[in-house]
Design a protein around this motif. Structure first.
Motif, PDB file in Angstrom:
ATOM      1  N   ARG A   1      -6.621  -7.218   0.992  1.00  0.00           N
ATOM      2  CA  ARG A   1      -5.168  -7.287   1.419  1.00  0.00           C
ATOM      3  C   ARG A   1      -4.331  -6.947   0.099  1.00  0.00           C
ATOM      4  N   PRO A   2      -4.028  -5.988  -0.115  1.00  0.00           N
ATOM      5  CA  PRO A   2      -4.170  -4.658   0.588  1.00  0.00           C
ATOM      6  C   PRO A   2      -5.327  -3.712   0.283  1.00  0.00           C
ATOM      7  N   CYS A   3      -6.489  -4.174  -0.650  1.00  0.00           N
ATOM      8  CA  CYS A   3      -7.557  -3.346  -0.758  1.00  0.00           C
ATOM      9  C   CYS A   3      -7.980  -2.645   0.323  1.00  0.00           C
ATOM     10  N   ILE A   4      -8.982  -1.851  -0.017  1.00  0.00           N
ATOM     11  CA  ILE A   4      -9.344  -0.985   1.425  1.00  0.00           C
ATOM     12  C   ILE A   4     -10.877  -0.949   0.950  1.00  0.00           C
ATOM     13  N   ALA A   5     -11.631  -1.248   2.144  1.00  0.00           N
ATOM     14  CA  ALA A   5     -13.037  -0.885   2.183  1.00  0.00           C
ATOM     15  C   ALA A   5     -13.442   0.381   2.936  1.00  0.00           C
TER      16      ALA A   5
ATOM     17  N   LYS B   1      -3.397  -5.507   7.408  1.00  0.00           N
ATOM     18  CA  LYS B   1      -1.882  -4.745   7.333  1.00  0.00           C
ATOM     19  C   LYS B   1      -1.241  -6.389   7.386  1.00  0.00           C
ATOM     20  N   ASP B   2      -0.293  -6.111   6.340  1.00  0.00           N
ATOM     21  CA  ASP B   2       0.836  -7.417   5.927  1.00  0.00           C
ATOM     22  C   ASP B   2       1.842  -6.584   5.593  1.00  0.00           C
ATOM     23  N   ASP B   3       2.687  -6.193   6.472  1.00  0.00           N
ATOM     24  CA  ASP B   3       4.107  -5.365   5.900  1.00  0.00           C
ATOM     25  C   ASP B   3       4.938  -6.529   5.113  1.00  0.00           C
ATOM     26  N   VAL B   4       4.926  -7.855   5.498  1.00  0.00           N
ATOM     27  CA  VAL B   4       5.924  -8.966   4.659  1.00  0.00           C
ATOM     28  C   VAL B   4       5.594  -8.873   3.487  1.00  0.00           C
ATOM     29  N   ARG B   5       4.072  -9.119   3.134  1.00  0.00           N
ATOM     30  CA  ARG B   5       3.512  -9.441   2.018  1.00  0.00           C
ATOM     31  C   ARG B   5       3.488  -8.354   0.945  1.00  0.00           C
ATOM     32  N   TRP B   6       3.523  -6.949   1.796  1.00  0.00           N
ATOM     33  CA  TRP B   6       3.489  -5.437   0.956  1.00  0.00           C
ATOM     34  C   TRP B   6       4.904  -5.530   0.238  1.00  0.00           C
ATOM     35  N   GLU B   7       6.007  -5.771   0.860  1.00  0.00           N
ATOM     36  CA  GLU B   7       7.255  -5.747   0.384  1.00  0.00           C
ATOM     37  C   GLU B   7       7.487  -6.972  -0.616  1.00  0.00           C
ATOM     38  N   GLU B   8       7.053  -8.204  -0.463  1.00  0.00           N
ATOM     39  CA  GLU B   8       7.206  -9.402  -1.133  1.00  0.00           C
ATOM     40  C   GLU B   8       6.594  -9.083  -2.600  1.00  0.00           C
ATOM     41  N   MET B   9       5.378  -8.394  -2.418  1.00  0.00           N
ATOM     42  CA  MET B   9       4.581  -8.132  -3.628  1.00  0.00           C
ATOM     43  C   MET B   9       4.915  -6.912  -4.323  1.00  0.00           C
ATOM     44  N   GLU B  10       5.861  -6.126  -3.759  1.00  0.00           N
ATOM     45  CA  GLU B  10       6.192  -4.795  -4.403  1.00  0.00           C
ATOM     46  C   GLU B  10       4.812  -3.886  -4.296  1.00  0.00           C
ATOM     47  N   ARG B  11       4.260  -3.829  -3.280  1.00  0.00           N
ATOM     48  CA  ARG B  11       3.025  -2.970  -3.324  1.00  0.00           C
ATOM     49  C   ARG B  11       3.327  -1.528  -3.435  1.00  0.00           C
ATOM     50  N   SER B  12       4.453  -1.105  -2.886  1.00  0.00           N
ATOM     51  CA  SER B  12       4.749   0.335  -2.878  1.00  0.00           C
ATOM     52  C   SER B  12       5.038   0.859  -4.220  1.00  0.00           C
ATOM     53  N   GLU B  13       5.316   0.091  -5.195  1.00  0.00           N
ATOM     54  CA  GLU B  13       5.379   0.644  -6.580  1.00  0.00           C
ATOM     55  C   GLU B  13       4.239   0.699  -7.154  1.00  0.00           C
ATOM     56  N   MET B  14       3.150   0.051  -6.843  1.00  0.00           N
ATOM     57  CA  MET B  14       2.023   0.342  -7.154  1.00  0.00           C
ATOM     58  C   MET B  14       1.246   1.477  -6.508  1.00  0.00           C
ATOM     59  N   HIS B  15       2.027   1.927  -5.478  1.00  0.00           N
ATOM     60  CA  HIS B  15       1.375   3.082  -4.697  1.00  0.00           C
ATOM     61  C   HIS B  15       2.045   4.471  -4.676  1.00  0.00           C
ATOM     62  N   ASN B  16       2.898   4.521  -5.799  1.00  0.00           N
ATOM     63  CA  ASN B  16       3.755   5.711  -6.023  1.00  0.00           C
ATOM     64  C   ASN B  16       4.803   5.842  -4.879  1.00  0.00           C
ATOM     65  N   GLY B  17       5.197   4.551  -4.339  1.00  0.00           N
ATOM     66  CA  GLY B  17       6.477   4.638  -3.169  1.00  0.00           C
ATOM     67  C   GLY B  17       5.771   4.731  -1.867  1.00  0.00           C
ATOM     68  N   LYS B  18       4.424   5.081  -1.645  1.00  0.00           N
ATOM     69  CA  LYS B  18       3.803   5.004  -0.385  1.00  0.00           C
ATOM     70  C   LYS B  18       3.644   3.834   0.253  1.00  0.00           C
ATOM     71  N   THR B  19       3.556   4.020   1.732  1.00  0.00           N
ATOM     72  CA  THR B  19       3.436   2.764   2.606  1.00  0.00           C
ATOM     73  C   THR B  19       1.940   2.454   2.419  1.00  0.00           C
ATOM     74  N   HIS B  20       1.406   1.485   3.117  1.00  0.00           N
ATOM     75  CA  HIS B  20       0.020   1.055   3.119  1.00  0.00           C
ATOM     76  C   HIS B  20      -0.685   2.045   4.111  1.00  0.00           C
ATOM     77  N   TYR B  21       0.000   2.405   5.177  1.00  0.00           N
ATOM     78  CA  TYR B  21      -0.527   3.580   6.207  1.00  0.00           C
ATOM     79  C   TYR B  21      -0.901   4.832   5.177  1.00  0.00           C
ATOM     80  N   GLU B  22       0.297   5.138   4.526  1.00  0.00           N
ATOM     81  CA  GLU B  22      -0.069   6.494   3.657  1.00  0.00           C
ATOM     82  C   GLU B  22      -0.946   6.465   2.650  1.00  0.00           C
ATOM     83  N   ALA B  23      -1.395   5.201   2.179  1.00  0.00           N
ATOM     84  CA  ALA B  23      -2.460   5.032   1.040  1.00  0.00           C
ATOM     85  C   ALA B  23      -3.699   4.944   2.078  1.00  0.00           C
TER      86      ALA B  23
END
Length: 377
Positions: free
Chosen positions: A85-89, A142-164
């Motif tokens: 969350r949001p790491c990927i297996a 998938k947790d879009d709320v936490r993705w935004e709260e934790m500023e995850r897109s900045e860790m992923h070059n602006g990508k969404t979780h789906y794009e990652a």
């Protein structure tokens, strides 16, 4: 006209793929004893619930690490990947060997980068696309709320979780794994349209982590469609660290400093309504001062469950942190770069004894030397 049909078909396939990994369409209903009271509660899981067997040998695949298994030599081996969350297996097999990854945003995919996903797979597997047993499975929550709260897109070059996730799938396809041999599942932890949690952590109780971890039984790798078979698992509920077989102390359980400080509190301070002290810890402190127990009193699993309620979960959570700390001390406490897809995966081997007081595990972590271009160092 033909171009229009081609564009339409491609758009339709993309939409179907997007819906497939963005929803909980493919779900399993099961009943679990969530609260340890013998009452079964029906819940929905991303996969069939893991059924533990007596000789299971569990390995927790930590963030940024991977492990390689020979199927014929892994009769009792079970890989547990998480939290996701949001790491990927990522699990890839050629029918003879299995490589299990726990991908952080910084882990490299491109074969040009040291210790990347593609490098590791090219070295360890037969990637003949005609091999029917060549399969890959990808899972994350998938947790879009936490993705935004934790500023995850900045860790992923602006990508969404789906794009990652899509970047991982594209990297697998680029080294020869057929598109239809790669199955992706992204489990939505929230219920649209209001974004309420599908299940609150407290509601799941003993199984609060079951959505964020996945297990792979190495000798039971394929489902009826020959795709990778993931299982839903809560590593703490399944006791994968064998905590039930060991004893701990109050001091170890809460931490020496914290427990010692609490034991020095006076009765007046504990009763002070403005002082936030856990009731269970306060009771232990009172017993300590009265000489009924001391901080070195041994506890077993049953007494922790009986007297300390849900706090026993903290022991398991600490075990994960201890393992992680030891692993990162071995390989690289602070990676040189946390940029998206630039750091190596580290190889996890159960070969070296590392003592992480008060609990220990046998493991070693390293970068596979054969993947390093020493001339460039």
């Amino acid at each position: 006209m033909l171009n229009f049909k081609r564009v339409f078909c491609l758009s339709l396939l993309y939409t179907i793929a997007l819906l497939a990994i963005s929803s909980n369409t493919y779900a399993i209903q099961t009943s679990l004893d969530l609260h340890g009271d013998g009452k079964l509660t029906k819940i929905t899981l991303p996969f069939k619930c893991f059924q533990q067997q007596p000789d299971d040998n569990f390995t927790l695949i930590h963030e940024q690490f991977y492990k390689v298994y020979d199927i014929n030599d892994s009769e009792h081996e079970v890989a547990v990947i998480g939290p996701l969350r949001p790491c990927i297996a990522i699990v890839v097999t050629d029918g003879k060997r299995v490589v299990v990854f726990h991908k952080h945003s910084s882990n490299a995919l491109d074969a040009d980068l040291q210790g990347s996903l593609q490098q590791i797979l090219l070295k360890n597997l037969d990637l003949n696309p005609n091999n029917e047993f060549l399969r890959a499975g990808i899972y994350t929550t998938k947790d879009d709320v936490r993705w935004e709260e934790m500023e995850r897109s900045e860790m992923h070059n602006g990508k969404t979780h789906y794009e990652a996730i899509e970047d991982v799938r594209v990297a697998l396809e680029a080294i020869g794994i057929p598109y239809d041999h790669i199955v992706v599942k992204q489990w939505n932890l929230r219920r649209p349209p209001g974004n309420e949690f599908l299940y609150e952590f407290s509601y799941l109780d003993n199984y609060g982590n079951i959505m964020e971890y996945a297990a792979i039984r190495i000798i039971d790798l394929y489902d009826k469609h020959n795709n990778i078979k993931f299982f839903s698992i809560d590593p703490f509920a399944e006791d994968i660290f064998n905590f039930k077989k060991i004893k701990t102390t109050f001091a170890d359980f809460y931490g020496n400093d914290r427990f010692s400080a609490i034991c020095k509190l006076t009765e007046r301070q504990i009763k002070d309504k403005n002082l936030k002290v856990d009731k269970l810890i306060a009771e232990l402190a009172r017993k300590c001062r009265k000489g009924i127990i001391n901080e070195h009193t041994l506890l077993d699993y049953a007494s922790i469950k009986e007297h300390l309620g849900d706090n026993y979960k903290g022991v398991y959570q600490r075990k994960v942190r201890e393992q992680s700390s030891c692993l990162y001390d071995i390989v690289s406490p602070t990676p040189k770069s946390q940029k998206y897809n630039t750091n190596p995966f580290y190889l996890l081997d159960i070969t070296k004894k590392i003592l992480c007081s008060p609990l220990h595990q046998m493991f070693e972590a390293r970068i596979d030397d054969s993947l390093i271009d020493h001339d460039s160092l």
